[in-house]
Design a protein around this motif. Structure first.
Motif, PDB file in Angstrom:
ATOM      1  N   ILE A  97       0.840  -1.194   0.000  1.00  0.00           N
ATOM      2  CA  ILE A  97       0.000   0.000   0.000  1.00  0.00           C
ATOM      3  C   ILE A  97       0.878   1.248   0.000  1.00  0.00           C
ATOM      4  O   ILE A  97       0.602   2.228  -0.691  1.00  0.00           O
ATOM      5  CB  ILE A  97      -0.935  -0.011   1.227  1.00  0.00           C
ATOM      6  CG1 ILE A  97      -1.886  -1.194   1.147  1.00  0.00           C
ATOM      7  CG2 ILE A  97      -1.711   1.308   1.320  1.00  0.00           C
ATOM      8  CD1 ILE A  97      -2.814  -1.307   2.334  1.00  0.00           C
ATOM      9  N   LYS A  98       1.952   1.221   0.766  1.00  0.00           N
ATOM     10  CA  LYS A  98       2.910   2.319   0.807  1.00  0.00           C
ATOM     11  C   LYS A  98       4.243   1.836   0.230  1.00  0.00           C
ATOM     12  O   LYS A  98       4.662   0.706   0.520  1.00  0.00           O
ATOM     13  CB  LYS A  98       3.127   2.811   2.238  1.00  0.00           C
ATOM     14  CG  LYS A  98       1.897   3.447   2.861  1.00  0.00           C
ATOM     15  CD  LYS A  98       2.208   3.961   4.268  1.00  0.00           C
ATOM     16  CE  LYS A  98       0.987   4.620   4.889  1.00  0.00           C
ATOM     17  NZ  LYS A  98       1.273   5.124   6.259  1.00  0.00           N
ATOM     18  N   PRO A  99       4.895   2.656  -0.590  1.00  0.00           N
ATOM     19  CA  PRO A  99       6.194   2.232  -1.130  1.00  0.00           C
ATOM     20  C   PRO A  99       7.234   2.112  -0.018  1.00  0.00           C
ATOM     21  O   PRO A  99       7.136   2.764   1.032  1.00  0.00           O
ATOM     22  CB  PRO A  99       6.549   3.366  -2.103  1.00  0.00           C
ATOM     23  CG  PRO A  99       5.795   4.553  -1.597  1.00  0.00           C
ATOM     24  CD  PRO A  99       4.524   4.016  -1.018  1.00  0.00           C
ATOM     25  N   GLU A 100       8.203   1.295  -0.267  1.00  0.00           N
ATOM     26  CA  GLU A 100       9.266   1.106   0.721  1.00  0.00           C
ATOM     27  C   GLU A 100      10.051   2.405   0.891  1.00  0.00           C
ATOM     28  O   GLU A 100      10.427   3.048  -0.091  1.00  0.00           O
ATOM     29  CB  GLU A 100      10.205  -0.013   0.266  1.00  0.00           C
ATOM     30  CG  GLU A 100      11.269  -0.350   1.287  1.00  0.00           C
ATOM     31  CD  GLU A 100      12.130  -1.518   0.837  1.00  0.00           C
ATOM     32  OE1 GLU A 100      13.106  -1.846   1.527  1.00  0.00           O
ATOM     33  OE2 GLU A 100      11.813  -2.095  -0.230  1.00  0.00           O
ATOM     34  N   ARG A 101      10.273   2.816   2.138  1.00  0.00           N
ATOM     35  CA  ARG A 101      10.952   4.069   2.429  1.00  0.00           C
ATOM     36  C   ARG A 101      12.447   3.932   2.135  1.00  0.00           C
ATOM     37  O   ARG A 101      13.102   3.035   2.688  1.00  0.00           O
ATOM     38  CB  ARG A 101      10.744   4.453   3.888  1.00  0.00           C
ATOM     39  CG  ARG A 101      11.275   5.839   4.253  1.00  0.00           C
ATOM     40  CD  ARG A 101      10.913   6.158   5.695  1.00  0.00           C
ATOM     41  NE  ARG A 101      11.449   7.433   6.123  1.00  0.00           N
ATOM     42  CZ  ARG A 101      10.878   8.596   5.938  1.00  0.00           C
ATOM     43  NH1 ARG A 101       9.722   8.649   5.285  1.00  0.00           N
ATOM     44  NH2 ARG A 101      11.403   9.712   6.388  1.00  0.00           N
TER      45      ARG A 101
END
Length: 370
Positions: A97-101
């Protein structure tokens, strides 16, 4: 009264069936969703929808997720429910859901690189804008009849005449503050009469023009950016180009000339009001007669202090007008961009004015006008 979706559990032979009744819509699953999330029964084999009413995508997703997590089979669903269940199953994705930081070092380097690129592109666009203005001025010199005198007079009124009250009040109060604070400090050395020197030199040489430039940047520079930005959004500038009217000649040059012509006059006016404010304090606190204070100003303030302020004023005017017009012409997209560019115009103008003022201070000191 709202009908809520409900569930019940029927166990037989070590197998459990979750029966759902009521409408499965976004307005009715508020109680069902947390109840199904809390259920931790490994024996659930079936999810019965025969008693369910109308189904929407949210309801279908809640049922599908529950059945997936418990490896259960969905039975008894209507044709509409089957279609929606099949749709949410096909739409399911295992992507994040969120890209890897990214790592900190990489993020810092990327951010610094973006800032450098933005700075270089900004300098390039500013130079291009300056070139466009210079070409427009050259065209006006070759065809003076195209110059819009009425627009210039109107902008001179807005930049200069309309700002006299606020600049006069601000300068008067600054003169009072400088005189009062200077007198308090100089009285410790018995040199309170030098307050006249302090007020005269600091207002004529620095603060009069500098504070005027800051006030004009906040008042007129922001107005330039907002006006041109709004015209960009409403496509008025594109319409001017379509009918053969140069936006630089009609909109930008009158504003720049108005700022250049009015800044020296406003700076001088601000200096006069500041000196009057200092004279009022001198008369009240130092027992220096008002007229004596003004006469003494002529004796203690060198003439070149006046010329230093006068030389800086038109340069500040150019900076303020160019910043406001440039940011206004960069507006694209939506109304939020107008506010953003207006803020950037004021910040850019004030920053450049202060930087140039420091440069002028060093320059005039080197040439002996200290």
């Amino acid at each position: 009264m709202r009908e809520w979706a409900q569930h019940s559990v029927d166990e037989a032979g070590g197998r459990a069936t979750v029966t759902i009744t009521g409408p499965l819509t976004v307005a009715s699953v508020g109680k069902l969703d947390p109840a199904l999330r809390e259920m931790d029964d490994e024996s659930v084999q079936f999810v019965d929808l025969s008693g369910a009413g109308r189904v929407d995508t949210v309801g279908a997703w809640i049922v599908y997720r529950f059945a997936r997590d418990h490896h259960a089979e969905i039975i008894g669903g209507s044709e509409q429910a089957e279609v929606l269940l099949d749709a949410v199953e096909r739409a399911e994705s295992s992507a994040r859901i969120k890209p890897e930081r990214p790592r900190t070092v990489k993020r810092v380097v990327e951010h610094v690189g973006e800032l450098v690129v933005q700075f270089v592109m900004g300098v390039r666009r500013n130079i291009g804008f300056l070139g466009m203005v210079m070409m427009a001025m050259g065209n006006l010199l070759m065809h003076p009849r195209r110059f819009r005198m009425k627009a210039l007079v109107r902008q001179m009124e807005l930049v200069g005449v309309s700002s006299l009250p606020i600049i006069g009040l601000m300068s008067f109060l600054i003169g009072i503050v400088i005189a009062q604070q200077g007198a308090v400090q100089l009285q410790q050395f018995g040199a309170e009469t030098l307050t006249i020197n302090l007020v005269g030199r600091i207002t004529l040489r620095e603060l009069g023009v500098l504070m005027t430039a800051i006030m004009v940047a906040g008042r007129s520079g922001s107005a330039f950016a907002a006006q041109l930005g709004t015209m960009n959004l409403t496509e008025e500038i594109d319409a001017m180009r379509t009918i053969g009217v140069s936006p630089a000649e009609a909109l930008i040059i009158p504003r720049i000339l108005a700022a250049v012509l009015m800044m020296p006059l406003l700076g001088f006016y601000a200096c006069v009001m500041a000196v009057i404010g200092g004279a009022v304090v001198g008369d009240i606190l130092l027992d220096i007669p008002f007229l004596t204070f003004l006469a003494r100003i002529q004796e203690v303030v060198p003439t070149y202090d006046f010329w230093v302020g006068t030389v800086k004023a038109p340069v500040f005017g150019i900076i303020i007008a160019m910043s406001g017009c440039y940011q206004g012409m960069q507006v694209k997209g939506n109304a939020e961009e107008v506010g953003l560019r207006t803020t950037m115009a004021v910040v850019q103008a004030i920053f450049l004015v202060i930087v140039l003022d420091a440069f002028f201070a060093v320059f005039f000191t080197q040439v002996g006008w200290a």
